[in-house]
Design a protein around this motif. Sequence first.
Motif, PDB file in Angstrom:
ATOM      1  N   GLU A  43       0.846  -1.182   0.000  1.00  0.00           N
ATOM      2  CA  GLU A  43       0.000   0.000   0.000  1.00  0.00           C
ATOM      3  C   GLU A  43       0.881   1.232   0.000  1.00  0.00           C
ATOM      4  OE1 GLU A  43      -2.817  -0.051   3.184  1.00  0.00           O
ATOM      5  OE2 GLU A  43      -3.054  -2.231   3.059  1.00  0.00           O
ATOM      6  N   LYS A  44       0.427   2.250  -0.699  1.00  0.00           N
ATOM      7  CA  LYS A  44       1.186   3.500  -0.781  1.00  0.00           C
ATOM      8  C   LYS A  44       1.254   4.147   0.603  1.00  0.00           C
ATOM      9  CE  LYS A  44       0.232   6.067  -4.284  1.00  0.00           C
ATOM     10  NZ  LYS A  44      -0.447   7.052  -5.178  1.00  0.00           N
ATOM     11  N   GLY A  45       2.436   4.592   0.982  1.00  0.00           N
ATOM     12  CA  GLY A  45       2.624   5.260   2.262  1.00  0.00           C
ATOM     13  C   GLY A  45       2.869   4.332   3.423  1.00  0.00           C
ATOM     14  N   LYS A  46       2.850   2.990   3.191  1.00  0.00           N
ATOM     15  CA  LYS A  46       3.091   2.003   4.238  1.00  0.00           C
ATOM     16  C   LYS A  46       4.463   1.369   4.046  1.00  0.00           C
ATOM     17  CE  LYS A  46      -1.065   2.562   5.862  1.00  0.00           C
ATOM     18  NZ  LYS A  46      -1.300   3.196   7.167  1.00  0.00           N
ATOM     19  N   PRO A  47       5.092   0.876   5.129  1.00  0.00           N
ATOM     20  CA  PRO A  47       6.406   0.232   4.992  1.00  0.00           C
ATOM     21  C   PRO A  47       6.296  -1.095   4.240  1.00  0.00           C
ATOM     22  CG  PRO A  47       5.963   0.889   7.276  1.00  0.00           C
ATOM     23  CD  PRO A  47       4.677   1.018   6.531  1.00  0.00           C
ATOM     24  N   TRP A  48       7.348  -1.435   3.514  1.00  0.00           N
ATOM     25  CA  TRP A  48       7.441  -2.718   2.821  1.00  0.00           C
ATOM     26  C   TRP A  48       7.788  -3.795   3.853  1.00  0.00           C
ATOM     27  CZ3 TRP A  48       6.094  -4.869  -1.562  1.00  0.00           C
ATOM     28  CH2 TRP A  48       6.709  -6.056  -1.978  1.00  0.00           C
ATOM     29  N   GLN A  49       6.881  -4.764   4.040  1.00  0.00           N
ATOM     30  CA  GLN A  49       7.021  -5.736   5.117  1.00  0.00           C
ATOM     31  C   GLN A  49       7.870  -6.939   4.741  1.00  0.00           C
ATOM     32  OE1 GLN A  49       5.966  -5.073   8.094  1.00  0.00           O
ATOM     33  NE2 GLN A  49       4.778  -3.238   7.580  1.00  0.00           N
ATOM     34  N   SER A  50       8.028  -7.204   3.466  1.00  0.00           N
ATOM     35  CA  SER A  50       8.761  -8.398   3.039  1.00  0.00           C
ATOM     36  C   SER A  50      10.257  -8.089   2.937  1.00  0.00           C
ATOM     37  CB  SER A  50       8.220  -8.888   1.692  1.00  0.00           C
ATOM     38  OG  SER A  50       6.834  -9.119   1.776  1.00  0.00           O
ATOM     39  N   GLU A  51      11.019  -9.100   2.514  1.00  0.00           N
ATOM     40  CA  GLU A  51      12.456  -8.933   2.339  1.00  0.00           C
ATOM     41  C   GLU A  51      12.737  -8.022   1.147  1.00  0.00           C
ATOM     42  OE1 GLU A  51      14.687 -10.095   4.442  1.00  0.00           O
ATOM     43  OE2 GLU A  51      13.107 -10.998   5.669  1.00  0.00           O
ATOM     44  N   ASN A  52      14.020  -7.654   1.001  1.00  0.00           N
ATOM     45  CA  ASN A  52      14.404  -6.826  -0.148  1.00  0.00           C
ATOM     46  C   ASN A  52      13.898  -7.451  -1.442  1.00  0.00           C
ATOM     47  OD1 ASN A  52      15.700  -5.367   1.783  1.00  0.00           O
ATOM     48  ND2 ASN A  52      17.778  -5.840   1.099  1.00  0.00           N
ATOM     49  N   LEU A  53      13.295  -6.631  -2.274  1.00  0.00           N
ATOM     50  CA  LEU A  53      12.712  -7.141  -3.514  1.00  0.00           C
ATOM     51  C   LEU A  53      13.574  -6.705  -4.696  1.00  0.00           C
ATOM     52  CD1 LEU A  53      10.399  -8.550  -5.004  1.00  0.00           C
ATOM     53  CD2 LEU A  53       9.190  -6.354  -5.059  1.00  0.00           C
ATOM     54  N   TYR A  54      14.032  -7.696  -5.475  1.00  0.00           N
ATOM     55  CA  TYR A  54      14.809  -7.444  -6.688  1.00  0.00           C
ATOM     56  C   TYR A  54      13.964  -7.826  -7.898  1.00  0.00           C
ATOM     57  CZ  TYR A  54      18.779  -7.136  -3.497  1.00  0.00           C
ATOM     58  OH  TYR A  54      19.630  -6.776  -2.476  1.00  0.00           O
ATOM     59  N   ALA A  55      14.191  -7.124  -8.990  1.00  0.00           N
ATOM     60  CA  ALA A  55      13.414  -7.373 -10.212  1.00  0.00           C
ATOM     61  C   ALA A  55      13.698  -8.783 -10.724  1.00  0.00           C
ATOM     62  CB  ALA A  55      13.758  -6.342 -11.271  1.00  0.00           C
ATOM     63  N   SER A 221       2.785   7.190 -25.089  1.00  0.00           N
ATOM     64  CA  SER A 221       3.524   6.107 -24.426  1.00  0.00           C
ATOM     65  C   SER A 221       2.847   5.766 -23.101  1.00  0.00           C
ATOM     66  CB  SER A 221       4.973   6.522 -24.182  1.00  0.00           C
ATOM     67  OG  SER A 221       5.649   5.530 -23.446  1.00  0.00           O
ATOM     68  N   LEU A 222       2.582   4.485 -22.890  1.00  0.00           N
ATOM     69  CA  LEU A 222       1.952   4.028 -21.652  1.00  0.00           C
ATOM     70  C   LEU A 222       2.969   3.718 -20.567  1.00  0.00           C
ATOM     71  CD1 LEU A 222      -0.769   1.638 -23.146  1.00  0.00           C
ATOM     72  CD2 LEU A 222      -0.976   4.049 -22.553  1.00  0.00           C
ATOM     73  N   THR A 223       4.222   3.845 -20.870  1.00  0.00           N
ATOM     74  CA  THR A 223       5.275   3.548 -19.893  1.00  0.00           C
ATOM     75  C   THR A 223       6.226   4.734 -19.784  1.00  0.00           C
ATOM     76  OG1 THR A 223       6.723   2.545 -21.565  1.00  0.00           O
ATOM     77  CG2 THR A 223       5.139   1.092 -20.450  1.00  0.00           C
ATOM     78  N   ARG A 224       6.972   4.735 -18.694  1.00  0.00           N
ATOM     79  CA  ARG A 224       8.032   5.736 -18.514  1.00  0.00           C
ATOM     80  C   ARG A 224       9.169   5.066 -17.738  1.00  0.00           C
ATOM     81  NH1 ARG A 224       7.345   7.058 -13.283  1.00  0.00           N
ATOM     82  NH2 ARG A 224       5.236   7.077 -12.406  1.00  0.00           N
ATOM     83  N   GLY A 225      10.209   4.819 -18.392  1.00  0.00           N
ATOM     84  CA  GLY A 225      11.346   4.182 -17.743  1.00  0.00           C
ATOM     85  C   GLY A 225      11.270   2.673 -17.794  1.00  0.00           C
ATOM     86  N   ARG A 226      12.347   2.029 -17.303  1.00  0.00           N
ATOM     87  CA  ARG A 226      12.450   0.577 -17.384  1.00  0.00           C
ATOM     88  C   ARG A 226      13.258   0.077 -16.184  1.00  0.00           C
ATOM     89  NH1 ARG A 226      11.828  -3.242 -21.273  1.00  0.00           N
ATOM     90  NH2 ARG A 226      13.256  -5.015 -21.272  1.00  0.00           N
ATOM     91  N   VAL A 227      12.905  -1.088 -15.706  1.00  0.00           N
ATOM     92  CA  VAL A 227      13.629  -1.723 -14.593  1.00  0.00           C
ATOM     93  C   VAL A 227      14.332  -2.955 -15.142  1.00  0.00           C
ATOM     94  CG1 VAL A 227      13.429  -2.828 -12.345  1.00  0.00           C
ATOM     95  CG2 VAL A 227      11.965  -0.877 -12.910  1.00  0.00           C
ATOM     96  N   GLU A 228      15.618  -3.056 -14.869  1.00  0.00           N
ATOM     97  CA  GLU A 228      16.401  -4.182 -15.364  1.00  0.00           C
ATOM     98  C   GLU A 228      16.374  -5.332 -14.360  1.00  0.00           C
ATOM     99  OE1 GLU A 228      17.639  -4.221 -18.348  1.00  0.00           O
ATOM    100  OE2 GLU A 228      16.996  -2.148 -18.723  1.00  0.00           O
ATOM    101  N   LYS A 229      16.576  -6.528 -14.853  1.00  0.00           N
ATOM    102  CA  LYS A 229      16.587  -7.718 -14.016  1.00  0.00           C
ATOM    103  C   LYS A 229      17.633  -7.588 -12.913  1.00  0.00           C
ATOM    104  CE  LYS A 229      17.029 -12.747 -14.199  1.00  0.00           C
ATOM    105  NZ  LYS A 229      17.285 -13.928 -15.049  1.00  0.00           N
ATOM    106  N   ASP A 230      17.283  -8.055 -11.693  1.00  0.00           N
ATOM    107  CA  ASP A 230      18.134  -8.048 -10.492  1.00  0.00           C
ATOM    108  C   ASP A 230      18.343  -6.651  -9.924  1.00  0.00           C
ATOM    109  OD1 ASP A 230      18.437 -10.806 -10.611  1.00  0.00           O
ATOM    110  OD2 ASP A 230      20.174 -10.662 -11.939  1.00  0.00           O
ATOM    111  N   GLN A 231      17.654  -5.650 -10.453  1.00  0.00           N
ATOM    112  CA  GLN A 231      17.750  -4.299  -9.887  1.00  0.00           C
ATOM    113  C   GLN A 231      16.932  -4.243  -8.603  1.00  0.00           C
ATOM    114  OE1 GLN A 231      16.762  -1.122 -12.613  1.00  0.00           O
ATOM    115  NE2 GLN A 231      16.170   0.257 -10.937  1.00  0.00           N
ATOM    116  N   LEU A 232      17.461  -3.592  -7.556  1.00  0.00           N
ATOM    117  CA  LEU A 232      16.748  -3.463  -6.291  1.00  0.00           C
ATOM    118  C   LEU A 232      15.539  -2.548  -6.480  1.00  0.00           C
ATOM    119  CD1 LEU A 232      16.536  -3.953  -3.224  1.00  0.00           C
ATOM    120  CD2 LEU A 232      17.993  -1.930  -2.901  1.00  0.00           C
ATOM    121  N   ILE A 233      14.368  -3.077  -6.153  1.00  0.00           N
ATOM    122  CA  ILE A 233      13.135  -2.293  -6.289  1.00  0.00           C
ATOM    123  C   ILE A 233      12.818  -1.578  -4.985  1.00  0.00           C
ATOM    124  CG2 ILE A 233      10.649  -2.439  -6.703  1.00  0.00           C
ATOM    125  CD1 ILE A 233      11.180  -4.762  -8.575  1.00  0.00           C
TER     126      ILE A 233
END
Length: 683
Positions: A43-55, A221-233
């Motif tokens: 949820e927006k504005g709430k802390p991320w409860q799971s472990e570090n998330l990588y793409a 364009s329906l997108t803006r930017g790109r996330v590469e594999k293994d990048q920290l989200i």
Amino acid sequence: MNVFYNKWYKNHALVYKVLLFIVTTLFIVYLFPKTGKFKYSFEKGKPWQSENLYAPFNFAIKKSAKEIKEEKAEITSRSLVYFELDKAVEQNVLSDYLARFNQVFIESNDFVSDKSDLYKKGQSIIKKLYDQGVLDLEYKYDDDRVVKLATANKVEKEVQYGSLYELSTLRGHIEADLGNAFPVEIKKRMVSIFFDVIQPNISLNETLTNKALEEELSRLSLTRGRVEKDQLIISKGQVIEEPQYDILSSLKSEYESQEWNTANYNWVLVSYTVLVALTLLMLLLFLQKYRNEVFLNNTKVTFIFFNIALMILITSLVVNVNSQFIYIVPLCIMPLVLKAFFDARLGLFTHVLTVLLLGFVVPNSYEYMFLQIIAGMVTILTVSELYKRANLFISVGQITLIYIIAYFAFFVIHEGQLTGLKLETFGLFVLCGLATLFVQPLIYIYEKIFGLVSDVSLLELSDTNTKLLKELSNRAPGTFHHSLNVANLAESSANEIGANAMLVRVGALYHDIGKMNNPTYFTENQSTALNPHDELSSKESAKIIIDHTIKGIEIAKKYKLPDRVIDFIRTHHGTSLVYYFYMKEKATNENVDVNDFRYPGPTPFSKETAILMMCDSVEAASKSLKEPTSTKINEFVENIINKQMENGQFLNADITFKEIQSIKKVLKSKLANIYHLRIEYPE
């Protein structure tokens, strides 16, 4: 082959359950979304409860719906607008102007000086109008909006929309151009001439305009930017701000995208099938362990599975149409229905399993499941005696209130404020409550389709003005009175041990309807000293007595009484002996066949049928008590029920010794009240 058919016949009920299990599982899986499901909640504005998330793979960051909407609005506001220019209109208008001018001024007797100048002034005004252009309609464009004028799909020029003339503003422009050089009367006539001859020469070319807009929108364009594999989200504990929220939403969208390859799609289906199968298997195991009588009845199992599939179907349809209306689906109808036909525990267990399955279908599944499970619990705890209309309305009001309170709490937790609270959602909960009231006609429909019996039907059957009970009271008044007394005793006994009091009362009212065929052969209907059994042998008399159960079943089926009520007719004597005629026959014949004097059974197989057997025997035998006292009544009740226990009449009934003792206590108290006995004080 015969062996195969024998095995099939013996196990056909189990085979049916397996087929029902498979069909229901596949049907529910078919209703599920045919995609993967993102395993994280955020949820927006709430802390991320799971472990570090990588793409896990490369993916584009999708723009939010709000951003896309704003960009589309901007493109629409600046896209090119094409108008069709008709050059021939100007020449036609000039010709009409000449004819109309001559008609008004030359042929008129009015004296007008400088007609030539006036005519030329009018020509110049017309030329000025058509140099810019006259619109056929008023369009909602800004004055500085650039528009293109075209003829035969060829662009002639570009102008600003504000420079074009609208028909509604022509009078002001014409009067301004005429100025004060001419008298007022002349100006009025000139204006009337213009209004007669001026015609629009510009109209919107919707085809070219829409084509230009579509081309502009297609480049959006329906997108803006790109996330590469293994990048920290996002890191554990990090607050989910706007950028992280957009990236997580894009990743979730990729997981739930329809662009899955065949291998992944098949694995998703297999996984869904496993989870649905496990859920339904838990229900079957619950039925087998705790509700075996339901498990053995294929109709009842089918009914339960049908309700689960129906609720998932309705919810899936609503989600596909508009997920905002999911709370309008009256899911609490299911525990209400199951409680009406079975019991509260089964209703709640089935409701919880159904909500768990719906978690795969609905958005924001945790909030949905929490609300529905709480509402289901409230339904089970508050709804009692469904046949009372006031109780149903009160319970529906409580369910609606719980929905509103729980949703309000969730909203505050998510948003941290009350701003933006949508009152429309509360309206959906109210509509859901009103839809829950449909449970009454739904129960009636289910009764007719599946042959089940609810408390509502039992209440109708307990009315002594029904056709069958009125016939019983007319043809066998003594039996009818006996049945009423047994019904009162049985109802009190059932209330004491927590059995179904309404069911046992109805069973008691109808248990002796078979006596209508030969009412005078039963002592309670003999109003004279003549006894028709005096002219029969003991065996013949016993057969008439025993046949009243079989005749009762036939009459009950004729009047379409439910099977649950017929069970009381079938079992209220169990396999006991017609003791009086058996002993009478034995006195003259030592080789008497005991089976000729025994009821065919079966023995009682539930608490309710066992209660009826006890109350029927005690009430009937109590008529033979002479000078009853508390001691006599106590011994009398103990002897009758203990003898039934010794004969194994309650071995198949789900009743305990403690419950039997409680029933004895109730019967002793009721009989003491009937005979108006007082406490016996020691001398």
